[in-house]
Design a protein around this motif. Sequence first.
Motif, PDB file in Angstrom:
ATOM      1  N   UNK A  38       0.786  -1.296   0.033  1.00  0.00           N
ATOM      2  CA  UNK A  38       0.075  -0.073  -0.030  1.00  0.00           C
ATOM      3  C   UNK A  38       0.878   1.352  -0.016  1.00  0.00           C
ATOM      4  N   UNK A  39       1.962   1.344   0.845  1.00  0.00           N
ATOM      5  CA  UNK A  39       2.938   2.354   0.686  1.00  0.00           C
ATOM      6  C   UNK A  39       4.145   1.920   0.382  1.00  0.00           C
ATOM      7  N   UNK A  40       4.622   2.445  -0.869  1.00  0.00           N
ATOM      8  CA  UNK A  40       5.984   2.223  -1.444  1.00  0.00           C
ATOM      9  C   UNK A  40       6.875   3.149  -1.008  1.00  0.00           C
ATOM     10  N   UNK A  41       8.120   2.435  -0.504  1.00  0.00           N
ATOM     11  CA  UNK A  41       9.256   3.125  -0.152  1.00  0.00           C
ATOM     12  C   UNK A  41      10.260   2.993  -1.075  1.00  0.00           C
ATOM     13  N   UNK A  42       9.975   3.867  -2.369  1.00  0.00           N
ATOM     14  CA  UNK A  42      10.575   3.696  -3.508  1.00  0.00           C
ATOM     15  C   UNK A  42      11.988   4.673  -3.475  1.00  0.00           C
ATOM     16  N   UNK A  43      12.297   4.888  -4.984  1.00  0.00           N
ATOM     17  CA  UNK A  43      13.473   5.545  -5.154  1.00  0.00           C
ATOM     18  C   UNK A  43      13.704   7.084  -5.209  1.00  0.00           C
ATOM     19  N   UNK A  44      12.739   7.653  -4.754  1.00  0.00           N
ATOM     20  CA  UNK A  44      12.501   9.145  -4.617  1.00  0.00           C
ATOM     21  C   UNK A  44      12.430   9.562  -3.164  1.00  0.00           C
ATOM     22  N   UNK A  45      13.207  10.414  -3.012  1.00  0.00           N
ATOM     23  CA  UNK A  45      13.342  11.212  -1.723  1.00  0.00           C
ATOM     24  C   UNK A  45      12.663  12.744  -1.640  1.00  0.00           C
ATOM     25  N   UNK A  46      12.291  13.054  -2.857  1.00  0.00           N
ATOM     26  CA  UNK A  46      11.678  14.313  -3.104  1.00  0.00           C
ATOM     27  C   UNK A  46      10.185  14.147  -2.347  1.00  0.00           C
ATOM     28  N   UNK A  47      10.115  15.610  -1.887  1.00  0.00           N
ATOM     29  CA  UNK A  47       8.829  15.778  -1.411  1.00  0.00           C
ATOM     30  C   UNK A  47       8.428  17.285  -1.323  1.00  0.00           C
ATOM     31  N   UNK A  77      21.146   5.893   2.131  1.00  0.00           N
ATOM     32  CA  UNK A  77      20.547   6.918   3.281  1.00  0.00           C
ATOM     33  C   UNK A  77      21.854   8.021   3.347  1.00  0.00           C
ATOM     34  N   UNK A  78      21.016   9.156   3.591  1.00  0.00           N
ATOM     35  CA  UNK A  78      21.815  10.348   3.382  1.00  0.00           C
ATOM     36  C   UNK A  78      21.385  11.514   4.263  1.00  0.00           C
ATOM     37  N   UNK A  79      21.987  12.530   4.467  1.00  0.00           N
ATOM     38  CA  UNK A  79      21.724  13.527   5.241  1.00  0.00           C
ATOM     39  C   UNK A  79      20.727  14.698   4.345  1.00  0.00           C
ATOM     40  N   UNK A  80      20.190  15.648   4.704  1.00  0.00           N
ATOM     41  CA  UNK A  80      19.392  16.428   4.052  1.00  0.00           C
ATOM     42  C   UNK A  80      20.370  17.558   3.678  1.00  0.00           C
ATOM     43  N   UNK A  81      19.935  18.692   3.198  1.00  0.00           N
ATOM     44  CA  UNK A  81      20.611  19.777   2.407  1.00  0.00           C
ATOM     45  C   UNK A  81      21.574  20.568   3.658  1.00  0.00           C
ATOM     46  N   UNK A  82      20.932  20.468   4.935  1.00  0.00           N
ATOM     47  CA  UNK A  82      21.668  21.152   6.000  1.00  0.00           C
ATOM     48  C   UNK A  82      22.949  20.116   6.786  1.00  0.00           C
ATOM     49  N   UNK A  83      22.920  18.952   6.188  1.00  0.00           N
ATOM     50  CA  UNK A  83      23.895  18.155   6.997  1.00  0.00           C
ATOM     51  C   UNK A  83      23.375  17.133   8.304  1.00  0.00           C
ATOM     52  N   UNK A  84      21.897  17.175   8.230  1.00  0.00           N
ATOM     53  CA  UNK A  84      20.945  16.410   9.255  1.00  0.00           C
ATOM     54  C   UNK A  84      20.358  15.156   8.625  1.00  0.00           C
ATOM     55  N   UNK A  85      20.712  14.244   9.560  1.00  0.00           N
ATOM     56  CA  UNK A  85      19.957  12.961   8.945  1.00  0.00           C
ATOM     57  C   UNK A  85      18.471  12.913   9.446  1.00  0.00           C
ATOM     58  N   UNK A  86      17.900  11.812   9.115  1.00  0.00           N
ATOM     59  CA  UNK A  86      16.454  11.640   9.382  1.00  0.00           C
ATOM     60  C   UNK A  86      16.195  11.920  10.857  1.00  0.00           C
ATOM     61  N   UNK A  87      14.973  12.710  10.981  1.00  0.00           N
ATOM     62  CA  UNK A  87      14.535  12.722  12.561  1.00  0.00           C
ATOM     63  C   UNK A  87      13.773  14.072  12.596  1.00  0.00           C
ATOM     64  N   UNK A  88      13.460  14.691  13.856  1.00  0.00           N
ATOM     65  CA  UNK A  88      12.742  15.631  14.168  1.00  0.00           C
ATOM     66  C   UNK A  88      13.490  16.836  13.507  1.00  0.00           C
ATOM     67  N   UNK A  90      15.614  17.182  10.921  1.00  0.00           N
ATOM     68  CA  UNK A  90      15.532  17.242   9.461  1.00  0.00           C
ATOM     69  C   UNK A  90      14.071  17.648   8.648  1.00  0.00           C
ATOM     70  N   UNK A  91      13.382  18.026   9.576  1.00  0.00           N
ATOM     71  CA  UNK A  91      12.047  18.488   9.114  1.00  0.00           C
ATOM     72  C   UNK A  91      11.281  17.314   8.124  1.00  0.00           C
ATOM     73  N   UNK A  92      11.335  16.006   8.894  1.00  0.00           N
ATOM     74  CA  UNK A  92      10.463  14.975   7.938  1.00  0.00           C
ATOM     75  C   UNK A  92      11.237  14.508   6.948  1.00  0.00           C
ATOM     76  N   UNK A  93      12.515  14.822   6.754  1.00  0.00           N
ATOM     77  CA  UNK A  93      13.354  14.180   5.572  1.00  0.00           C
ATOM     78  C   UNK A  93      13.531  12.731   5.887  1.00  0.00           C
TER      79      UNK A  93
END
Length: 204
Positions: A38-47, A77-88, A90-93
């Motif tokens: 039902x929920x695909x965790x695919x190849x896009x990280x864009x939102x 797996x990667x950090x966001x544009x500010x060098x933050x890994x997933x978590x609060x 990282x703003x939902x990234x």
Amino acid sequence: MNPLPIPQAVLRETASQTAGPYVHIGLAPQQAGFDIFQCRLGSSLLADGLEGQAIVLHGQVLDGAGAPVRDALLEIWQADAHGRYAGAEAGGFRGWARACTDFDSGGYRFDTIKPGRVMGRDGRWMAPHINVWLVARGINLGLHTRIYFADEAEANAADPVLNLIDGEARRQTLLALPDSSSDGLAYRFDIHLQGERETVFFEL
């Protein structure tokens, strides 16, 4: 009553097993033609609302003879544009994505953002990079590598991990090259599993 301990000499190593030819069915069923998640965790990280430079990361997985590997699975797996890994912070990234190589070409593609510099455990800055884990038929243990960006020369020169690698030619195997794309900024990164151009892999 506690069972008696089994002597070490009696215990045998569990047989190893490769990812096998059916890795897509279990981990990326949509590519194998099965619409079961039902929920695909695919190849896009864009939102929507995601900060940073959108990029296309693409390439091929190649064996030692230069032939495409058509059944590989890659996770990043990667950090966001500010060098933050997933978590609060990282703003939902989400920071994680999965893709399989194309059955015909051995090519893969991720739609993501260019990561920022990340502070290492020793307090030194690491250059922008994306972590990669790869499995395929014939590989007993998943392979770990990193993707750096060739247009980040200054940051790359100071990166503590890149500086652990002997020889410029070996370091070059970890650099994604800017590439033209109709979808905007793109980088090409080919992964060579063996041979003279073998990508640097890490023991983790």
